[in-house]
Design a protein around this motif. Structure first.
Motif, PDB file in Angstrom:
ATOM      1  N   ASN A  71       0.828  -1.216   0.000  1.00 13.48           N
ATOM      2  CA  ASN A  71       0.000   0.000   0.000  1.00 13.48           C
ATOM      3  C   ASN A  71       0.855   1.257   0.000  1.00 13.48           C
ATOM      4  OD1 ASN A  71      -2.886  -0.635  -0.060  1.00 13.48           O
ATOM      5  ND2 ASN A  71      -2.493  -1.711   1.860  1.00 13.48           N
ATOM      6  N   LEU A  72       1.910   1.233  -0.821  1.00 13.66           N
ATOM      7  CA  LEU A  72       2.856   2.340  -0.849  1.00 13.66           C
ATOM      8  C   LEU A  72       2.182   3.655  -1.245  1.00 13.66           C
ATOM      9  CD1 LEU A  72       5.782   3.250  -0.574  1.00 13.66           C
ATOM     10  CD2 LEU A  72       6.140   2.626  -2.983  1.00 13.66           C
ATOM     11  N   GLY A  73       1.201   3.571  -2.153  1.00 12.83           N
ATOM     12  CA  GLY A  73       0.510   4.784  -2.579  1.00 12.83           C
ATOM     13  C   GLY A  73      -0.229   5.448  -1.436  1.00 12.83           C
ATOM     14  N   ALA A 230     -18.278   7.093  12.711  1.00  7.06           N
ATOM     15  CA  ALA A 230     -17.533   5.905  12.292  1.00  7.06           C
ATOM     16  C   ALA A 230     -16.123   5.906  12.869  1.00  7.06           C
ATOM     17  CB  ALA A 230     -17.473   5.826  10.763  1.00  7.06           C
ATOM     18  N   HIS A 231     -15.671   4.722  13.183  1.00  5.73           N
ATOM     19  CA  HIS A 231     -14.276   4.508  13.563  1.00  5.73           C
ATOM     20  C   HIS A 231     -13.761   3.364  12.699  1.00  5.73           C
ATOM     21  CE1 HIS A 231     -11.115   3.332  16.846  1.00  5.73           C
ATOM     22  NE2 HIS A 231     -10.574   3.885  15.777  1.00  5.73           N
ATOM     23  N   LEU A 232     -13.089   3.724  11.612  1.00 11.42           N
ATOM     24  CA  LEU A 232     -12.583   2.711  10.697  1.00 11.42           C
ATOM     25  C   LEU A 232     -11.390   1.987  11.316  1.00 11.42           C
ATOM     26  CD1 LEU A 232     -12.797   4.486   7.216  1.00 11.42           C
ATOM     27  CD2 LEU A 232     -14.521   3.141   8.426  1.00 11.42           C
ATOM     28  N   PRO A 233     -11.134   0.761  10.884  1.00 10.05           N
ATOM     29  CA  PRO A 233     -10.020  -0.014  11.459  1.00 10.05           C
ATOM     30  C   PRO A 233      -8.688   0.710  11.325  1.00 10.05           C
ATOM     31  CG  PRO A 233     -11.439  -1.411  10.141  1.00 10.05           C
ATOM     32  CD  PRO A 233     -11.904  -0.015   9.901  1.00 10.05           C
ATOM     33  N   SER A 234      -7.818   0.404  12.249  1.00 14.64           N
ATOM     34  CA  SER A 234      -6.498   1.017  12.259  1.00 14.64           C
ATOM     35  C   SER A 234      -5.644   0.466  11.130  1.00 14.64           C
ATOM     36  CB  SER A 234      -5.795   0.757  13.596  1.00 14.64           C
ATOM     37  OG  SER A 234      -6.527   1.307  14.661  1.00 14.64           O
ATOM     38  N   VAL A 235      -4.647   1.237  10.755  1.00 14.75           N
ATOM     39  CA  VAL A 235      -3.655   0.791   9.779  1.00 14.75           C
ATOM     40  C   VAL A 235      -2.328   0.638  10.508  1.00 14.75           C
ATOM     41  CG1 VAL A 235      -4.825   1.891   7.836  1.00 14.75           C
ATOM     42  CG2 VAL A 235      -3.113   3.171   9.122  1.00 14.75           C
ATOM     43  N   ARG A 236      -1.476  -0.168   9.952  1.00 13.53           N
ATOM     44  CA  ARG A 236      -0.170  -0.416  10.562  1.00 13.53           C
ATOM     45  C   ARG A 236       0.920  -0.287   9.500  1.00 13.53           C
ATOM     46  NH1 ARG A 236      -2.973   0.116  14.279  1.00 13.53           N
ATOM     47  NH2 ARG A 236      -3.356  -1.267  16.049  1.00 13.53           N
ATOM     48  N   THR A 244      -0.306  -1.754   6.040  1.00 13.81           N
ATOM     49  CA  THR A 244      -1.387  -2.737   6.008  1.00 13.81           C
ATOM     50  C   THR A 244      -2.707  -2.050   6.305  1.00 13.81           C
ATOM     51  OG1 THR A 244      -0.982  -3.267   8.339  1.00 13.81           O
ATOM     52  CG2 THR A 244       0.149  -4.603   6.699  1.00 13.81           C
ATOM     53  N   ALA A 245      -3.572  -2.007   5.301  1.00 16.95           N
ATOM     54  CA  ALA A 245      -4.810  -1.241   5.443  1.00 16.95           C
ATOM     55  C   ALA A 245      -5.998  -1.910   4.756  1.00 16.95           C
ATOM     56  CB  ALA A 245      -4.609   0.162   4.874  1.00 16.95           C
ATOM     57  N   ARG A 246      -5.898  -3.193   4.472  1.00 18.86           N
ATOM     58  CA  ARG A 246      -6.947  -3.858   3.697  1.00 18.86           C
ATOM     59  C   ARG A 246      -8.302  -3.796   4.401  1.00 18.86           C
ATOM     60  NH1 ARG A 246      -5.386  -9.597   1.438  1.00 18.86           N
ATOM     61  NH2 ARG A 246      -3.893  -8.197   0.419  1.00 18.86           N
ATOM     62  N   GLN A 247      -8.334  -4.073   5.715  1.00 25.31           N
ATOM     63  CA  GLN A 247      -9.607  -4.045   6.435  1.00 25.31           C
ATOM     64  C   GLN A 247     -10.162  -2.633   6.510  1.00 25.31           C
ATOM     65  OE1 GLN A 247     -11.541  -6.815   7.746  1.00 25.31           O
ATOM     66  NE2 GLN A 247     -12.873  -5.043   7.503  1.00 25.31           N
ATOM     67  N   ARG A 248      -9.276  -1.643   6.690  1.00 28.32           N
ATOM     68  CA  ARG A 248      -9.714  -0.243   6.702  1.00 28.32           C
ATOM     69  C   ARG A 248     -10.363   0.127   5.375  1.00 28.32           C
ATOM     70  NH1 ARG A 248      -6.657   4.516   5.766  1.00 28.32           N
ATOM     71  NH2 ARG A 248      -6.061   3.356   3.890  1.00 28.32           N
ATOM     72  N   ASP A 249      -9.743  -0.299   4.281  1.00 30.20           N
ATOM     73  CA  ASP A 249     -10.253   0.031   2.959  1.00 30.20           C
ATOM     74  C   ASP A 249     -11.617  -0.621   2.715  1.00 30.20           C
ATOM     75  OD1 ASP A 249      -7.815   1.239   2.797  1.00 30.20           O
ATOM     76  OD2 ASP A 249      -6.934  -0.209   1.415  1.00 30.20           O
ATOM     77  N   LYS A 250     -11.769  -1.864   3.156  1.00 28.98           N
ATOM     78  CA  LYS A 250     -13.041  -2.569   3.003  1.00 28.98           C
ATOM     79  C   LYS A 250     -14.144  -1.860   3.795  1.00 28.98           C
ATOM     80  CE  LYS A 250     -15.117  -7.143   3.806  1.00 28.98           C
ATOM     81  NZ  LYS A 250     -14.855  -8.517   4.342  1.00 28.98           N
TER      82      LYS A 250
END
Length: 349
Positions: A71-73, A230-236, A244-250
């Protein structure tokens, strides 16, 4: 004789503003004279010039940086404003190298940065407004939930959203806010407090398996407004996996779909989105709503981390409503800063 020597030294090289200005002018004149007629000023500093062009391209084409690898972008877009700090560094290197090529190249990233973020440096605050709203990720480990509640209520918010509510601390927040807000609802780990009646309150499914988002209709003196919290999932950021942000994006996509299906025209989104307005992965939300900070704030309004804010991941976004001012609130016991905005319900479009 000593007095005469003192007068002579003051006249020729004292420390007053005029003398400092003279020394600076002489230094610049010597620098220009040293460069004039030297053909190497175009050949020196090519590496610095190349870095300037690369920096300009990264900022200009950030949306084309792929997310396939870590998720470099999105990582670049999260901290995009901070790339501007590299411009004065490159400028200094260009001066040290005495390179005209590098100096010209440094203009490119400076121009791109100003085009992207220059508008945030001006104060777009206007007077008026009908409603003050605020949001705060209070931190589940907050050592002083009662004090935090009092501090955010002191902002004068008519509608207040809280995220990351620890179930054991919910009664503390409810007691602390009861005298200010007649209506409230807590859904999972998020809650909404309002001075005006709330109806049609429900949890919003953002594909997590537990509740971190909600929706309510608030009946203000200017009519009904749909509020989303809303509280979207955290990214790491991990060395081996990148951003790592796949769950946040979903979850962001699910939230965007819920907002798009909202029948009320006037909408407010309050919460911790764990992403900035530049992050393409939040397009499901940001493409249909606008940030109050970008429309009516002053500066970047960074909200996290509270000890040294580097990114605005807490957002107040609106649709069909006109923002008139936006600001950050003083630090509480949380690792986030609270943010607030005043909006006009009568003039929204």
């Amino acid at each position: 004789m000593a007095q005469q020597a003192y007068v002579t030294e003051t006249d020729n090289g004292g420390s007053g503003p005029e003398h400092r200005g003279d020394r600076l002018r002489r230094l610049l004149n010597r620098m220009v004279s040293g460069w004039r007629g030297d053909p190497r000023i175009w050949r020196r500093g090519l590496v610095v010039a190349a870095l300037g062009v690369i920096l300009a391209l990264v900022m200009l084409l950030h949306a084309r940086i792929p997310n396939r690898i870590g998720n470099l972008g999105s990582l670049t877009e999260t901290f995009l404003p901070w790339l501007g700090l590299l411009v004065p560094l490159l400028l200094l290197l260009a001066l040290v190298r005495r390179s005209a090529t590098a100096l010209i190249a440094v203009v490119l990233p400076a121009a791109v940065w100003l085009n992207l973020f220059g508008g945030l440096l001006t104060d777009k605050t206007v007077g008026g407004g009908d409603l003050t709203v605020a949001t705060h990720n209070v931190n589940a480990d907050n050592p002083d939930p009662s004090g935090t509640a009092r501090e955010v209520a002191a902002s004068g918010a008519d509608v207040l959203a809280l995220e990351e509510l620890n179930p054991s601390a919910v009664p503390v927040y409810e007691r602390a806010l009861a005298s200010t807000y007649k209506y409230h609802s807590v859904q999972g780990t998020v809650g909404l407090w309002s001075k005006y009646p709330m109806t049609e309150v429900r949890a919003v499914d953002i594909k997590l398996g537990w509740t971190r988002a909600m929706r309510a209709t608030v009946t203000t003196p200017e009519g009904e407004v749909a509020f989303y919290v809303a509280h979207l999932p955290s990214v790491r950021v991990k060395l081996e996996a990148g951003f790592t942000a796949r769950q946040r994006d979903k979850s962001a996509n699910a939230l965007g779909e819920a907002i798009a299906q909202e029948p009320l025209k006037r909408k407010v989104l309050l919460g911790d989105l764990n992403g900035t307005m530049n992050d393409r992965s939040l397009n499901g939300v940001t493409s249909q709503m606008r940030s109050t900070q970008g429309a009516a704030g002053s500066g970047f309004g960074f909200s996290w981390p509270a000890s040294f804010p580097m990114a605005r991941i807490d957002q107040i976004m609106v649709q069909g409503i006109e923002p008139v001012t936006s600001w950050t609130l003083p630090r509480t016991g949380s690792d986030h800063l609270p943010i607030a905005a005043r909006v006009s319900l009568a003039t929204g479009s």
